[in-house]
Design a protein around this motif. Structure first.
Motif, PDB file in Angstrom:
ATOM      1  N   MET A   1       0.847  -1.179   0.000  1.00 48.96           N
ATOM      2  CA  MET A   1       0.000   0.000   0.000  1.00 48.96           C
ATOM      3  C   MET A   1       0.885   1.231   0.000  1.00 48.96           C
ATOM      4  SD  MET A   1      -2.324   1.387   3.090  1.00 48.96           S
ATOM      5  CE  MET A   1      -0.879   1.874   4.004  1.00 48.96           C
ATOM      6  N   SER A   2       0.588   2.135  -0.856  1.00 48.52           N
ATOM      7  CA  SER A   2       1.296   3.400  -0.871  1.00 48.52           C
ATOM      8  C   SER A   2       0.314   4.494  -0.512  1.00 48.52           C
ATOM      9  CB  SER A   2       1.859   3.667  -2.267  1.00 48.52           C
ATOM     10  OG  SER A   2       2.275   4.997  -2.366  1.00 48.52           O
ATOM     11  N   THR A   3       0.716   5.358   0.408  1.00 50.24           N
ATOM     12  CA  THR A   3      -0.168   6.463   0.756  1.00 50.24           C
ATOM     13  C   THR A   3       0.368   7.769   0.197  1.00 50.24           C
ATOM     14  OG1 THR A   3       0.947   6.710   2.861  1.00 50.24           O
ATOM     15  CG2 THR A   3      -1.060   5.392   2.848  1.00 50.24           C
ATOM     16  N   ALA A   4       1.244   7.678  -0.774  1.00 46.81           N
ATOM     17  CA  ALA A   4       1.787   8.895  -1.363  1.00 46.81           C
ATOM     18  C   ALA A   4       0.703   9.606  -2.164  1.00 46.81           C
ATOM     19  CB  ALA A   4       2.961   8.556  -2.276  1.00 46.81           C
ATOM     20  N   HIS A   5       0.768  10.912  -2.169  1.00 46.06           N
ATOM     21  CA  HIS A   5      -0.138  11.650  -3.033  1.00 46.06           C
ATOM     22  C   HIS A   5       0.683  12.230  -4.168  1.00 46.06           C
ATOM     23  CE1 HIS A   5       1.469  14.756  -0.592  1.00 46.06           C
ATOM     24  NE2 HIS A   5       0.439  15.545  -0.520  1.00 46.06           N
ATOM     25  N   THR A   6       0.112  13.107  -4.948  1.00 45.27           N
ATOM     26  CA  THR A   6       0.715  13.487  -6.214  1.00 45.27           C
ATOM     27  C   THR A   6       2.101  14.103  -6.092  1.00 45.27           C
ATOM     28  OG1 THR A   6      -0.622  15.490  -6.111  1.00 45.27           O
ATOM     29  CG2 THR A   6      -1.437  13.708  -7.482  1.00 45.27           C
ATOM     30  N   PRO A  36       0.132  -8.062   7.171  1.00 41.67           N
ATOM     31  CA  PRO A  36       0.605  -6.883   6.419  1.00 41.67           C
ATOM     32  C   PRO A  36      -0.252  -5.645   6.652  1.00 41.67           C
ATOM     33  CG  PRO A  36       0.639  -8.836   5.029  1.00 41.67           C
ATOM     34  CD  PRO A  36      -0.025  -9.236   6.324  1.00 41.67           C
ATOM     35  N   ALA A  37      -1.578  -5.826   6.765  1.00 46.37           N
ATOM     36  CA  ALA A  37      -2.465  -4.678   6.984  1.00 46.37           C
ATOM     37  C   ALA A  37      -2.187  -4.023   8.335  1.00 46.37           C
ATOM     38  CB  ALA A  37      -3.921  -5.121   6.908  1.00 46.37           C
ATOM     39  N   ALA A  38      -1.886  -4.835   9.344  1.00 45.95           N
ATOM     40  CA  ALA A  38      -1.588  -4.295  10.672  1.00 45.95           C
ATOM     41  C   ALA A  38      -0.262  -3.548  10.666  1.00 45.95           C
ATOM     42  CB  ALA A  38      -1.568  -5.427  11.707  1.00 45.95           C
ATOM     43  N   VAL A  39       0.710  -4.090   9.962  1.00 43.63           N
ATOM     44  CA  VAL A  39       2.012  -3.416   9.852  1.00 43.63           C
ATOM     45  C   VAL A  39       1.848  -2.076   9.133  1.00 43.63           C
ATOM     46  CG1 VAL A  39       4.319  -3.573   8.803  1.00 43.63           C
ATOM     47  CG2 VAL A  39       3.316  -5.576   9.942  1.00 43.63           C
ATOM     48  N   ALA A  40       1.063  -2.067   8.063  1.00 45.75           N
ATOM     49  CA  ALA A  40       0.826  -0.818   7.314  1.00 45.75           C
ATOM     50  C   ALA A  40       0.131   0.212   8.197  1.00 45.75           C
ATOM     51  CB  ALA A  40      -0.015  -1.109   6.064  1.00 45.75           C
ATOM     52  N   LEU A  41      -0.863  -0.220   8.976  1.00 41.74           N
ATOM     53  CA  LEU A  41      -1.568   0.706   9.850  1.00 41.74           C
ATOM     54  C   LEU A  41      -0.635   1.237  10.933  1.00 41.74           C
ATOM     55  CD1 LEU A  41      -4.073   2.198  10.763  1.00 41.74           C
ATOM     56  CD2 LEU A  41      -4.797   0.122  11.972  1.00 41.74           C
ATOM     57  N   MET A  42       0.195   0.383  11.503  1.00 41.59           N
ATOM     58  CA  MET A  42       1.140   0.837  12.530  1.00 41.59           C
ATOM     59  C   MET A  42       2.101   1.876  11.945  1.00 41.59           C
ATOM     60  SD  MET A  42       1.902   0.979  15.643  1.00 41.59           S
ATOM     61  CE  MET A  42       1.103  -0.357  16.491  1.00 41.59           C
ATOM     62  N   ASN A  43       2.530   1.675  10.717  1.00 45.38           N
ATOM     63  CA  ASN A  43       3.396   2.667  10.066  1.00 45.38           C
ATOM     64  C   ASN A  43       2.691   4.014   9.931  1.00 45.38           C
ATOM     65  OD1 ASN A  43       5.492   0.845   9.823  1.00 45.38           O
ATOM     66  ND2 ASN A  43       4.951   0.256   7.734  1.00 45.38           N
ATOM     67  N   VAL A  97     -10.554  -0.244   9.149  1.00 47.78           N
ATOM     68  CA  VAL A  97      -9.287   0.482   9.210  1.00 47.78           C
ATOM     69  C   VAL A  97      -8.124  -0.444   8.840  1.00 47.78           C
ATOM     70  CG1 VAL A  97      -8.848   0.051  11.672  1.00 47.78           C
ATOM     71  CG2 VAL A  97      -8.003   2.169  10.602  1.00 47.78           C
ATOM     72  N   LEU A  98      -8.338  -1.761   8.882  1.00 49.71           N
ATOM     73  CA  LEU A  98      -7.296  -2.699   8.475  1.00 49.71           C
ATOM     74  C   LEU A  98      -7.323  -3.003   6.978  1.00 49.71           C
ATOM     75  CD1 LEU A  98      -7.031  -5.248  11.409  1.00 49.71           C
ATOM     76  CD2 LEU A  98      -5.469  -3.391  10.805  1.00 49.71           C
ATOM     77  N   ALA A  99      -8.344  -2.539   6.275  1.00 51.02           N
ATOM     78  CA  ALA A  99      -8.338  -2.650   4.810  1.00 51.02           C
ATOM     79  C   ALA A  99      -7.350  -1.608   4.286  1.00 51.02           C
ATOM     80  CB  ALA A  99      -9.728  -2.384   4.257  1.00 51.02           C
ATOM     81  N   PRO A 100      -6.675  -1.890   3.181  1.00 55.51           N
ATOM     82  CA  PRO A 100      -5.699  -0.905   2.671  1.00 55.51           C
ATOM     83  C   PRO A 100      -6.268   0.498   2.515  1.00 55.51           C
ATOM     84  CG  PRO A 100      -5.440  -2.966   1.516  1.00 55.51           C
ATOM     85  CD  PRO A 100      -6.666  -3.122   2.397  1.00 55.51           C
ATOM     86  N   ALA A 104      -5.242   3.860   4.794  1.00 58.05           N
ATOM     87  CA  ALA A 104      -4.759   4.999   4.012  1.00 58.05           C
ATOM     88  C   ALA A 104      -5.594   6.255   4.263  1.00 58.05           C
ATOM     89  CB  ALA A 104      -4.763   4.652   2.524  1.00 58.05           C
ATOM     90  N   LEU A 105      -6.901   6.091   4.500  1.00 63.61           N
ATOM     91  CA  LEU A 105      -7.781   7.244   4.706  1.00 63.61           C
ATOM     92  C   LEU A 105      -7.672   7.829   6.110  1.00 63.61           C
ATOM     93  CD1 LEU A 105     -11.006   6.029   2.888  1.00 63.61           C
ATOM     94  CD2 LEU A 105      -9.575   7.979   2.223  1.00 63.61           C
ATOM     95  N   LEU A 106      -7.365   6.996   7.105  1.00 64.96           N
ATOM     96  CA  LEU A 106      -7.305   7.453   8.488  1.00 64.96           C
ATOM     97  C   LEU A 106      -6.359   8.642   8.623  1.00 64.96           C
ATOM     98  CD1 LEU A 106      -8.090   6.975  11.489  1.00 64.96           C
ATOM     99  CD2 LEU A 106      -6.026   5.557  11.647  1.00 64.96           C
ATOM    100  N   GLY A 107      -6.857   9.731   9.191  1.00 63.84           N
ATOM    101  CA  GLY A 107      -6.025  10.892   9.474  1.00 63.84           C
ATOM    102  C   GLY A 107      -5.899  11.894   8.346  1.00 63.84           C
ATOM    103  N   LEU A 108      -6.441  11.567   7.163  1.00 61.93           N
ATOM    104  CA  LEU A 108      -6.381  12.521   6.055  1.00 61.93           C
ATOM    105  C   LEU A 108      -7.354  13.668   6.288  1.00 61.93           C
ATOM    106  CD1 LEU A 108      -6.236  10.399   2.769  1.00 61.93           C
ATOM    107  CD2 LEU A 108      -4.350  11.418   4.055  1.00 61.93           C
TER     108      LEU A 108
END
Length: 143
Positions: A1-6, A36-43, A97-100, A104-108
């Motif tokens: 999962m990448s949470t980068a924007h433009t 993996p979803a938990a690791v991504a969320l922790m990041n 929140v554990l779905a990619p 990714a949306l949390l906190g935006l």
């Protein structure tokens, strides 16, 4: 999962201390810790600015927020509610929140964009266009 924007940099994130503490406890579960979803969320949590719930701006996606967003690549509009894993229900638009997309949306904030690969490798670019409901903005600090 990448949470980068433009711009290529991850968008800034704001998370309430209540959401942070509940999510950290959830992720501490041995059953989830290695997913993996938990690791991504922790990041995501580790790079977020954590604020007391009453200081979270109303334009920020928090747990149990209902948001409007648009896929900038297809023009599709979506209405989603960010929930804990046991509350997820695709038919109702309740995204874990554990779905990619959930992590990714949390906190935006409204106007921010995230890019990520959907299951099957399809590329998506979601922009938060509005928040219909946010618990903190409604004085619900202890949900």
């Amino acid at each position: 999962m990448s949470t980068a924007h433009t711009s290529g940099l991850p968008p800034s994130l704001i998370i309430s201390s209540r959401d942070f503490n509940r999510l950290e406890a959830l992720l501490d579960s041995p059953a989830l810790r290695r997913l993996p979803a938990a690791v991504a969320l922790m990041n995501e949590l580790n790079r977020a600015e954590v604020l007391p719930p009453e200081q979270v701006p109303e334009g920020v996606v928090t747990m149990h927020s209902t948001i409007d967003c648009v896929d900038e690549l297809t023009g599709e509009d979506h209405n989603l509610t960010l929930v804990y894993p046991n509350e997820a229900n695709v038919d109702k638009g309740y995204v874990s929140v554990l779905a990619p997309v959930g992590s990714a949306l949390l906190g935006l904030s409204v106007g921010q964009t995230i890019d990520w690969q959907a299951p099957g490798g399809r590329h998506l670019r979601l922009r938060v266009t509005g928040i219909r409901y946010q618990p903190e903005a409604n004085g619900e600090f202890h949900r």
